[in-house]
Structures are given as C-alpha cells and as structure tokens.
Design a protein around this motif. Structure first.
Motif, PDB file in Angstrom:
ATOM      1  N   THR A  71       0.856  -1.191   0.000  1.00 24.59           N
ATOM      2  CA  THR A  71       0.000   0.000   0.000  1.00 24.59           C
ATOM      3  C   THR A  71       0.891   1.240   0.000  1.00 24.59           C
ATOM      4  O   THR A  71       2.114   1.151   0.153  1.00 24.59           O
ATOM      5  N   LYS A  72       0.261   2.402  -0.111  1.00 26.16           N
ATOM      6  CA  LYS A  72       1.014   3.664  -0.044  1.00 26.16           C
ATOM      7  C   LYS A  72       1.729   3.782   1.296  1.00 26.16           C
ATOM      8  O   LYS A  72       2.842   4.290   1.368  1.00 26.16           O
ATOM      9  N   ALA A  73       1.098   3.288   2.338  1.00 24.89           N
ATOM     10  CA  ALA A  73       1.714   3.349   3.670  1.00 24.89           C
ATOM     11  C   ALA A  73       3.016   2.545   3.710  1.00 24.89           C
ATOM     12  O   ALA A  73       3.970   2.939   4.390  1.00 24.89           O
ATOM     13  N   ASP A  74       3.062   1.457   2.963  1.00 25.78           N
ATOM     14  CA  ASP A  74       4.286   0.640   2.912  1.00 25.78           C
ATOM     15  C   ASP A  74       5.431   1.371   2.222  1.00 25.78           C
ATOM     16  O   ASP A  74       6.598   1.037   2.425  1.00 25.78           O
ATOM     17  N   MET A  75       5.108   2.365   1.420  1.00 26.45           N
ATOM     18  CA  MET A  75       6.122   3.074   0.647  1.00 26.45           C
ATOM     19  C   MET A  75       6.818   4.174   1.436  1.00 26.45           C
ATOM     20  O   MET A  75       7.827   4.715   0.986  1.00 26.45           O
ATOM     21  N   VAL A  76       6.314   4.475   2.618  1.00 30.04           N
ATOM     22  CA  VAL A  76       6.912   5.541   3.430  1.00 30.04           C
ATOM     23  C   VAL A  76       8.384   5.261   3.698  1.00 30.04           C
ATOM     24  O   VAL A  76       9.218   6.164   3.620  1.00 30.04           O
ATOM     25  N   LYS A  77       8.744   4.025   3.960  1.00 29.52           N
ATOM     26  CA  LYS A  77      10.145   3.727   4.272  1.00 29.52           C
ATOM     27  C   LYS A  77      11.062   3.895   3.069  1.00 29.52           C
ATOM     28  O   LYS A  77      12.271   4.001   3.223  1.00 29.52           O
ATOM     29  N   TYR A  78      10.501   3.944   1.867  1.00 34.14           N
ATOM     30  CA  TYR A  78      11.320   4.122   0.663  1.00 34.14           C
ATOM     31  C   TYR A  78      11.302   5.558   0.137  1.00 34.14           C
ATOM     32  O   TYR A  78      12.278   6.009  -0.454  1.00 34.14           O
ATOM     33  N   LEU A  79      10.179   6.260   0.373  1.00 38.26           N
ATOM     34  CA  LEU A  79      10.015   7.587  -0.227  1.00 38.26           C
ATOM     35  C   LEU A  79       9.914   8.731   0.775  1.00 38.26           C
ATOM     36  O   LEU A  79       9.975   9.885   0.382  1.00 38.26           O
ATOM     37  N   GLY A  80       9.732   8.428   2.020  1.00 39.39           N
ATOM     38  CA  GLY A  80       9.605   9.492   3.015  1.00 39.39           C
ATOM     39  C   GLY A  80       8.217   9.491   3.632  1.00 39.39           C
ATOM     40  O   GLY A  80       7.606   8.452   3.788  1.00 39.39           O
ATOM     41  N   SER A  81       7.714  10.655   3.950  1.00 37.96           N
ATOM     42  CA  SER A  81       6.415  10.782   4.623  1.00 37.96           C
ATOM     43  C   SER A  81       5.261  10.342   3.717  1.00 37.96           C
ATOM     44  O   SER A  81       5.415  10.211   2.502  1.00 37.96           O
ATOM     45  N   GLN A  82       4.107  10.165   4.341  1.00 41.27           N
ATOM     46  CA  GLN A  82       2.902   9.777   3.602  1.00 41.27           C
ATOM     47  C   GLN A  82       2.565  10.825   2.533  1.00 41.27           C
ATOM     48  O   GLN A  82       2.194  10.472   1.410  1.00 41.27           O
ATOM     49  N   SER A  83       2.749  12.095   2.864  1.00 39.41           N
ATOM     50  CA  SER A  83       2.457  13.140   1.872  1.00 39.41           C
ATOM     51  C   SER A  83       3.464  13.086   0.719  1.00 39.41           C
ATOM     52  O   SER A  83       3.104  13.304  -0.441  1.00 39.41           O
ATOM     53  N   ARG A  84       4.714  12.775   1.042  1.00 40.54           N
ATOM     54  CA  ARG A  84       5.736  12.641  -0.005  1.00 40.54           C
ATOM     55  C   ARG A  84       5.399  11.476  -0.930  1.00 40.54           C
ATOM     56  O   ARG A  84       5.516  11.569  -2.150  1.00 40.54           O
ATOM     57  N   VAL A  85       4.961  10.364  -0.356  1.00 39.12           N
ATOM     58  CA  VAL A  85       4.563   9.197  -1.160  1.00 39.12           C
ATOM     59  C   VAL A  85       3.447   9.598  -2.115  1.00 39.12           C
ATOM     60  O   VAL A  85       3.493   9.296  -3.309  1.00 39.12           O
ATOM     61  N   SER A  86       2.467  10.304  -1.598  1.00 36.72           N
ATOM     62  CA  SER A  86       1.339  10.739  -2.419  1.00 36.72           C
ATOM     63  C   SER A  86       1.795  11.665  -3.546  1.00 36.72           C
ATOM     64  O   SER A  86       1.367  11.522  -4.693  1.00 36.72           O
ATOM     65  N   GLU A  87       2.691  12.602  -3.223  1.00 35.53           N
ATOM     66  CA  GLU A  87       3.202  13.514  -4.244  1.00 35.53           C
ATOM     67  C   GLU A  87       3.944  12.759  -5.343  1.00 35.53           C
ATOM     68  O   GLU A  87       3.766  13.045  -6.530  1.00 35.53           O
ATOM     69  N   ILE A  88       4.753  11.804  -4.955  1.00 33.81           N
ATOM     70  CA  ILE A  88       5.519  11.020  -5.933  1.00 33.81           C
ATOM     71  C   ILE A  88       4.581  10.207  -6.816  1.00 33.81           C
ATOM     72  O   ILE A  88       4.661  10.250  -8.049  1.00 33.81           O
ATOM     73  N   LEU A  89       3.681   9.453  -6.199  1.00 31.29           N
ATOM     74  CA  LEU A  89       2.800   8.574  -6.959  1.00 31.29           C
ATOM     75  C   LEU A  89       1.793   9.344  -7.814  1.00 31.29           C
ATOM     76  O   LEU A  89       1.287   8.811  -8.798  1.00 31.29           O
ATOM     77  N   ASN A  90       1.512  10.597  -7.450  1.00 31.69           N
ATOM     78  CA  ASN A  90       0.620  11.439  -8.255  1.00 31.69           C
ATOM     79  C   ASN A  90       1.397  12.345  -9.216  1.00 31.69           C
ATOM     80  O   ASN A  90       0.834  13.265  -9.804  1.00 31.69           O
ATOM     81  N   ARG A  91       2.694  12.100  -9.319  1.00 35.86           N
ATOM     82  CA  ARG A  91       3.573  12.799 -10.264  1.00 35.86           C
ATOM     83  C   ARG A  91       3.683  14.307 -10.010  1.00 35.86           C
ATOM     84  O   ARG A  91       3.916  15.080 -10.910  1.00 35.86           O
ATOM     85  N   LYS A  92       3.529  14.691  -8.761  1.00 36.97           N
ATOM     86  CA  LYS A  92       3.657  16.103  -8.403  1.00 36.97           C
ATOM     87  C   LYS A  92       5.074  16.437  -7.946  1.00 36.97           C
ATOM     88  O   LYS A  92       5.432  17.591  -7.811  1.00 36.97           O
ATOM     89  N   ARG A  93       5.874  15.413  -7.702  1.00 37.67           N
ATOM     90  CA  ARG A  93       7.249  15.585  -7.247  1.00 37.67           C
ATOM     91  C   ARG A  93       8.086  14.472  -7.877  1.00 37.67           C
ATOM     92  O   ARG A  93       7.625  13.355  -8.039  1.00 37.67           O
ATOM     93  N   GLY A  94       9.297  14.793  -8.223  1.00 36.11           N
ATOM     94  CA  GLY A  94      10.196  13.811  -8.816  1.00 36.11           C
ATOM     95  C   GLY A  94      10.916  12.989  -7.768  1.00 36.11           C
ATOM     96  O   GLY A  94      10.961  13.354  -6.586  1.00 36.11           O
ATOM     97  N   LEU A  95      11.479  11.905  -8.202  1.00 33.27           N
ATOM     98  CA  LEU A  95      12.271  11.056  -7.313  1.00 33.27           C
ATOM     99  C   LEU A  95      13.639  11.678  -7.075  1.00 33.27           C
ATOM    100  O   LEU A  95      14.248  12.220  -8.003  1.00 33.27           O
ATOM    101  N   THR A  96      14.121  11.592  -5.856  1.00 27.67           N
ATOM    102  CA  THR A  96      15.476  12.042  -5.552  1.00 27.67           C
ATOM    103  C   THR A  96      16.429  10.850  -5.720  1.00 27.67           C
ATOM    104  O   THR A  96      15.983   9.687  -5.780  1.00 27.67           O
ATOM    105  N   LEU A  97      17.699  11.122  -5.750  1.00 28.24           N
ATOM    106  CA  LEU A  97      18.682  10.049  -5.862  1.00 28.24           C
ATOM    107  C   LEU A  97      18.582   9.094  -4.676  1.00 28.24           C
ATOM    108  O   LEU A  97      18.675   7.875  -4.834  1.00 28.24           O
ATOM    109  N   GLY A  98      18.340   9.649  -3.494  1.00 30.16           N
ATOM    110  CA  GLY A  98      18.179   8.809  -2.305  1.00 30.16           C
ATOM    111  C   GLY A  98      16.982   7.882  -2.409  1.00 30.16           C
ATOM    112  O   GLY A  98      17.052   6.708  -2.009  1.00 30.16           O
ATOM    113  N   MET A  99      15.880   8.389  -2.961  1.00 25.63           N
ATOM    114  CA  MET A  99      14.689   7.556  -3.143  1.00 25.63           C
ATOM    115  C   MET A  99      14.962   6.445  -4.153  1.00 25.63           C
ATOM    116  O   MET A  99      14.569   5.294  -3.964  1.00 25.63           O
ATOM    117  N   ILE A 100      15.660   6.803  -5.227  1.00 25.87           N
ATOM    118  CA  ILE A 100      15.986   5.818  -6.260  1.00 25.87           C
ATOM    119  C   ILE A 100      16.838   4.698  -5.680  1.00 25.87           C
ATOM    120  O   ILE A 100      16.573   3.516  -5.907  1.00 25.87           O
TER     121      ILE A 100
END
Length: 116
Positions: A71-100
């Motif tokens: 779920t999106k909640a599972d992605m927090v450990k890879y992408l950051g906060s829940q809002s960050r996960v939402s921004e990434i998955l909704n294409r409002k923010r790009g991936l950082t090198l750390g996330m990659i």
C-alpha cells in the motif's frame, strides 16, 4: 534448412509461421537447430523494428507495489512521509537520488528505469 536474414515484414511473418511449425522440435536435431536460429533472427528483427520502451518510473513503482501487495503506507520507508509518497505517486514531485537508491535496494526496481 534454408535460413536467410529477416529484412522485411513478409520475411518476419514467414519466420514466425515456420517457428510455429517447428515448435516443440527436439534439441540437437536439424529441426531444433533451425528453430534456435529462427528464434534468434526473429528476436533481432523485433528489437530493431519493435523496440519496447522502458516503463515510466512511477508506473514501475506502482507495478511493483501491486506485485508485492503493498500500500502507499508501505512506501513511506522508501520515499519518506505519507504526503511525499502521495506527491511522488501522483507525479507532483520527482524522485530524488536517495529515493531511487532506496527503491533499488528495497524493491529491486532497476535504477535505469527509475532514472528516466
């Protein structure tokens, strides 16, 4: 066995038809050798004329999430906060090198797909 390079769509279709006829041929027989050669020629032709573009990074992430039942909640450990996960998955923010790096290490998504 009369094998020629595949140069046209007609050659390609003929080769596909012959592969269907040969399918299931035993290895190390003339038919098996012909099948191996034709498959190699077909793969080469398809890579040149029907290239498959790498998937979109976000689509790749969503696909892996689906594969792993995440779920999106599972992605927090890879992408950051829940809002960050939402921004990434909704294409409002790009991936950082750390996330990659995190997605590559944790979910085994190839980095070359994520860097697109």
């Amino acid at each position: 066995m009369n094998i020629r390079p595949i140069k046209t769509e007609e050659d390609y279709n003929s080769a596909l038809s012959r592969v269907e006829e040969l399918w299931g041929a035993r290895k190390d027989t003339p038919e098996g050798d012909e099948l191996d050669l034709l498959v190699t020629l077909i793969e080469s032709y398809e890579m040149k004329h029907y290239p498959i573009a790498p998937p979109d990074p976000i689509d790749a992430i969503k696909f892996r999430m689906d594969q792993m039942g995440m779920t999106k909640a599972d992605m927090v450990k890879y992408l950051g906060s829940q809002s960050r996960v939402s921004e990434i998955l909704n294409r409002k923010r790009g991936l950082t090198l750390g996330m990659i790096k995190s997605l590559y290490k944790g979910l085994k998504i190839p980095a070359e797909i994520l860097l697109d």
